[in-house]
Structures are given as structure tokens and as C-alpha cells.
Design a protein around this motif. Structure first.
Motif, short mmCIF file in Angstrom:
data_model
loop_
_atom_site.label_atom_id
_atom_site.label_comp_id
_atom_site.label_asym_id
_atom_site.label_seq_id
_atom_site.Cartn_x
_atom_site.Cartn_y
_atom_site.Cartn_z
N ALA A 29 -6.07 16.58 -2.40
CA ALA A 29 -6.27 15.16 -2.10
C ALA A 29 -5.11 14.57 -1.33
N SER A 30 -3.88 14.99 -1.66
CA SER A 30 -2.72 14.42 -0.96
C SER A 30 -2.74 14.78 0.52
N GLU A 33 -5.58 12.70 2.21
CA GLU A 33 -5.13 11.31 2.41
C GLU A 33 -4.17 11.18 3.59
N SER A 351 3.89 14.26 -0.84
CA SER A 351 3.77 12.81 -0.87
C SER A 351 4.66 12.18 -1.93
#
Length: 446
Positions: A29-30, A33, A351
Motif C-alpha cells: 500500500a505504501s 500511495e 514512508s
């Protein structure tokens, strides 16, 4: 148009606790994104799936999402299949890896007289990589046989004496593909299909052809100057050949490494040759190493519109594969993070790393040319964007200060830990990446 990530599949099984799978999900997901990933990932121990996920579009123009069965061009992961093909021919008694290339190429140029098949397999031949030639931009658009491409580099001077240095060369593996076809009497594609893909039931892998209809094949994308996705540049898939011409899926690639290390492809003696580290920890088509005490083999790949990474930990039968159909430098970092989580280790996502402010006067004290012992040079420059690093001829990466001694790039899982003298000038650094460390020392100012 923005490449919308669509989360398709997630599975967690008995290896590790549930938080590990949730953290793996955060790894993917990071990157989504940050617009750094579209594709599929798979983590397996044996045949048991620990984590699997597909995100983004296989075809952004028709809203076709990536799925577990999506087929990706795998780039240089192809090289391990080429190495296995060569070793199969050695088992057949048709060649020896210590044979001079000239034994099998009657009109080999004089400069190749000292080159053995071993040197091609281990990137120590000295033959320059044809993909670095200025004419490659035009060459890659043309339908060409392996013999045609060999003609492009056969008369180029060697960059060093064979066996004395490591330098990654697509020419070496293209030449291996030419030799495989000449010696076996089969096309490269036919040999892989009959000796590897068929026996291992890798039904979703093969040699990619531009004109062929390949079900579930992903389109490749890159990002334009505005950061939005665009169709990747064209490459005629006859050109990468044995250096990078295959497609596969995450499941098939894990099936491949299990079969390779399970004795289904090569003899024990041949496998040992394949995974024995030569210069720069490179075996035959595979990099070997240790990460947090776990022995692994690995290789990444990059081709127009695709980046890939495959890692296998044979002692634990752990497979990690990351396939992206958007050009990105994040696949290796993702594979590294997923592997650590699979072994129950803690991971700090890119992140989550926080940079501190350092003024340009301080940053200037890190700029310079740094040399590793017998390896590549790292050039660090202060530019308008900040501190930029360049390893050998690779693209520049910006590095960000986490402290006055520790810097990190955001695109890959690595860090540089500097040594500082009393005046605050950097004298050297340790590069930490994929469980390995390499020392770099600053050279004299010119």
C-alpha cells in the motif's frame, strides 16, 4: 489519467502471525500511495501462500485489473533460465562451461580467444553490453535474430581482460542464447518449453512475442514528466532474447525456484555451479547472499514498462516475487521488506523514514567520488534538489538525511552510513542493502 490502484487479493496463512500479513499489506500500500507500484506480489513457503496481492491495472485503457494470473515481462530474471539451459546442455555432454567460446564459434574474433562460457555466465567476459550502445535506441525497434545481434557487438573491443572484473553485460547472455540454439539445434524458446516450462508445469510462462495473442498479458507503463502513467516505449521482443525475453506470473516463478532447488531441473552438481558466487556474489544468472542469517538467491529485472524481483531462500523454501507493469525502482525494496516480514523481522517502511533538514553548506561536505574495494564507484553531488548519488552508470537517486551520518533513498531499501572527520567532512560510508554491506572510501579531490 492516474493509474488507479485496485486491491485484488490478499491471503495470510500459518507462517507468522496475522500482523505480519497486515504489515506486508502496508508494504504494498505504501508504494501504491507513492505511485511507485502496479502489479502482483507473492510470498510462499513451499506451496503454502503467506501473502498474495495484485494492484493496479493490467490494461489501464480498458480497466482490466492486475490479478494473480496476470503475465508480466520479467526482464533479466530471464537470465537464470538461460543459465539453466546452458547447464542442461553440459549435462547432455554438448558443452562444458569452461570451454572457450571459440570452440563453439568458429569465426570468433581474436579478442574472444580468452573468453570461456563461464565468463559469459558470470558477467566477467569484458564484452560490452549492447544495450548501452548509442544505436540501441534504434536497434531495439527491429526484428532481429540472436545471430544478428551478436554481429552488433562481436567486433567491439573488450572492456577488460576476461575473468578480472565483474561488469553486467546483456551481450554475454545474448551470446549464451546464440550458443544454446547453435549447440542444441533448437530455438531458445523451444528448449525452455521442452526442458523447463513443460516438466515444471509452468503453463503461464514463455517467450514473449509482440504479435502473439497472450491471454492475461499485462501492458507495460512508465511515468511521464507530469507523473502520470503513459504507455511504455516499444521494444521488439526478439531483441532481449536470452538476456530478457520471457514473461511469467508470480505463481510460476515460485514454482520454478522450488523445482530448481528440488532437483527437478538440474543435477546437484550443476545447481552447485549455478549458485556458487563469483565476483560481486554473482553465480550463473543469480546473485547469492545472506540476509539476517538467511541464505538466498535473487535477481531483478527491468525492461520497457516492467520491473521485477525474485528471491528464494532455499533452506526455508521461502519464495518472494514482485512483478510490476509500471517502471519503478521499488520492486527490490518491496521484495526485501516482504522477505524480512516473512521471517518475523521488523521493517521500517520508506514512508516512515523521516528526513531532517541540513543546509547546503553541510550537505556539500558529503559530495565526492567514493570507491569500493574492487567494485563500483559511487559519485555523490550536491544539486538543486539536494544530495544525489550515482552508483556506477546507474540512474541518479536522491539521498535524504535521517541524521548527520545516515542517509537513505526513498526508492530503494538501502542506507548510507557515513564516517565524518573532525571538520565535518565525509571520509567514507557503508552501503547497507539487502542484508549486505559494502565499504566505500572517498577519493582524493581533483
Amino acid at each position: 489519467m492516474r493509474l488507479l490502484p485496485i486491491l485484488m487479493l490478499m491471503a495470510a496463512c500459518a507462517v507468522g502471525a496475522e500482523p505480519d500479513a497486515a504489515r506486508m499489506d502496508a508494504v504494498v500500500a505504501s508504494r501504491v500511495e507513492a505511485d511507485q507500484f502496479s502489479g502482483s506480489v507473492l510470498v510462499q513457503r513451499g506451496q503454502e501462500t503467506i501473502f498474495a496481492k495484485s494492484v493496479g491495472w493490467a490494461n489501464a485503457e480498458h480497466d482490466v485489473p492486475n490479478r494473480a494470473e496476470t503475465k508480466f515481462r520479467i526482464g533479466s530474471i530471464t537470465k537464470q533460465f538461460t543459465a539453466a539451459a546452458v547447464l542442461l546442455l553440459e549435462e547432455d555432454g554438448k558443452l562444458r562451461v569452461q570451454d572457450p567460446v571459440s570452440v563453439h564459434v568458429a569465426d570468433a574474433p581474436e579478442a574472444w580467444k580468452g573468453i570461456r562460457i563461464h565468463h559469459l555466465l558470470s558477467h566477467t567476459s569484458g564484452i560490452p553490453s549492447f544495450t548501452s550502445f548509442p544505436e540501441y535506441r534504434e536497434l531495439k525497434l527491429t526484428e532481429m535474430s540472436a545471430a544478428d545481434i551478436v554481429k552488433v557487438f562481436r567486433d567491439k573491443p573488450l572492456e577488460f581482460e576476461p575473468g578480472t572484473r565483474f561488469q553486467y553485460s546483456n551481450s554475454g547472455y545474448l551470446l549464451l542464447g546464440f550458443l544454446v540454439e547453435k549447440i542444441s539445434g533448437q530455438s531458445y524458446e523451444e528448449l525452455l518449453r521442452s526442458r523447463i516450462f513443460g516438466p515444471l508445469e509452468m503453463k503461464n510462462s514463455g517467450y514473449d512475442h509482440n504479435r502473439a495473442i497472450v491471454t492475461h498479458r499485462a501492458a507495460g507503463y512508465t511515468r511521464g514528466p507530469d507523473g502520470n502513467p503513459q504507455n511504455a516505449d516499444y521494444i521488439n521482443m526478439s531483441v532481449p532474447h536470452a538476456a530478457g525475453g520471457l514473461y511469467s506470473t508470480t505463481t510460476d516463478l515460485c514454482r520454478w525456484v522450488r523445482g530448481l532447488f528440488g532437483g527437478e531441473v538440474l543435477s546437484d552438481a550443476s545447481l552447485k555451479k549455478m549458485i556458487t558466487a563469483n565476483l560481486e556474489s554473482y553465480g550463473y544468472g543469480l546473485v547469492t547472499g545472506k540476509s539476517s542469517g538467511h541464505t538466498f538467491v535473487a535477481h531483478g529485472g527491468g525492461i520497457e514498462g516492467f520491473n521485477t524481483d525474485l528471491r528464494y531462500f532455499p533452506d526455508e523454501q521461502m519464495c518472494v516475487t514482485v512483478l510490476s507493469n509500471v517502471n519503478t525502482s521499488a520492486t527490490g525494496a518491496m521484495a526485501d521488506e516482504l522477505a524480512k516480514l516473512a521471517f518475523g523481522e521488523q521493517v521500517t517502511l520508506h514512508s516512515e523514514r523521516k528526513e531532517i533538514p541540513l543546509d547546503s553548506e553541510t550537505l556539500a561536505k558529503y559530495a565526492g567520488v567514493y570507491q569500493s574495494d574492487g567494485g563500483p564507484t559511487m559519485t555523490i553531488t550536491l544539486e538543486d534538489a539536494g544530495l544525489m548519488s550515482r552508483l556506477g552508470n546507474q540512474p541518479k537517486l536522491q539521498i535524504y538525511p535521517e541524521s548527520k551520518t545516515t542517509f537513505f533513498p526513498k526508492e530503494v531499501a538501502a542506507e548510507l552510513v557515513f564516517s565524518i572527520d573532525v571538520a565535518g567532512n565525509a571520509t567514507g560510508f557503508v552501503l547497507r542493502q539487502a542484508g549486505r554491506e559494502r565499504q566505500f572510501m572517498r577519493g582524493p579531490e581533483k
